[in-house]
Design an enzyme around this catalytic site. Sequence first.
Site, PDB file in Angstrom:
ATOM      1  N   LYS A   6       3.647  -0.930   0.026  1.00 24.96           N
ATOM      2  CA  LYS A   6       4.313  -1.819  -0.919  1.00 24.96           C
ATOM      3  C   LYS A   6       5.656  -1.219  -1.276  1.00 24.96           C
ATOM      4  CE  LYS A   6       3.630  -4.339  -5.256  1.00 24.96           C
ATOM      5  NZ  LYS A   6       2.709  -4.592  -6.397  1.00 24.96           N
ATOM      6  N   GLY A   7       6.720  -1.942  -0.950  1.00 18.37           N
ATOM      7  CA  GLY A   7       8.062  -1.467  -1.241  1.00 18.37           C
ATOM      8  C   GLY A   7       8.683  -2.253  -2.375  1.00 18.37           C
ATOM      9  N   ALA A   8       9.953  -1.946  -2.650  1.00 16.89           N
ATOM     10  CA  ALA A   8      10.657  -2.624  -3.735  1.00 16.89           C
ATOM     11  C   ALA A   8      10.870  -4.099  -3.429  1.00 16.89           C
ATOM     12  CB  ALA A   8      12.004  -1.944  -3.974  1.00 16.89           C
ATOM     13  N   ALA A  10       9.280  -5.821  -0.417  1.00 12.60           N
ATOM     14  CA  ALA A  10       8.269  -6.513   0.384  1.00 12.60           C
ATOM     15  C   ALA A  10       6.916  -5.815   0.345  1.00 12.60           C
ATOM     16  CB  ALA A  10       8.747  -6.631   1.830  1.00 12.60           C
ATOM     17  N   ASP A 122      18.865   1.338   8.166  1.00 11.24           N
ATOM     18  CA  ASP A 122      18.056   2.452   7.651  1.00 11.24           C
ATOM     19  C   ASP A 122      17.434   3.223   8.816  1.00 11.24           C
ATOM     20  OD1 ASP A 122      16.834   4.123   5.811  1.00 11.24           O
ATOM     21  OD2 ASP A 122      15.143   2.778   5.442  1.00 11.24           O
TER      22      ASP A 122
END
Length: 217
Positions: A6-8, A10, A122
């Site tokens: 779980k990212g900022a 998505a 990235d």
Amino acid sequence: MRVVAKGAEALLYLEDWLGLTVLVKERVPKGYRDPVFDRMIRVRRTINEARLIMDAAELGVKTPVIYDVDVVRARIRMQYIEAPTLNSIIRANSYSGLVKTLMRRMGELIGTLHAGGVLHGDPTPANVLVSNGDEYLVDFGLGERARPTWDDRYLKRAAVDLNVLLRSLESNYGEVGNALFSDFMDGYGSVVDKSELVMRWVRRIRSLARYYTGRLT
């Protein structure tokens, strides 16, 4: 559904889809944004990332296969590759011959992207999966497409990509980071004949960053 990360921006989870176990990247709504604006951003970024992944594949760079792009829920269904990241391999093997080879290969892949007008956004070892000796680039969420004119504007954009990598290597691996970056540049330079010009821009970016950091302290 099994959440993988779980990212900022998505949520990554596994899903059974048409008899396949697939990886789903779903951009979740942000409550602090206007709903219409939020949906527009999520849909645009979802479409952009899917296109970049397919563009990279067309250039010969291994990426997860895209199975489905759901613009209603701003999600991408893609091939699930169960493999270690290059980051975890570096940590497990330190600065070994294997790591040198993999970093050089990563340089070739990013060089191929840049030569074809794809900027990853990235490009760190955490976004490289290593499966059966092959390297797969993942997470193009910050990437963009640009015409590879190799003028100052494009050189700078390519340099920003490389600076992200260099900062990541220095932060995560200390002194070994510079050696890893050197191996990467060996591979990058074998594909990009203007690699020295890109590196000049990397040095300029880092010099400016130090200048402004110094003024703030």
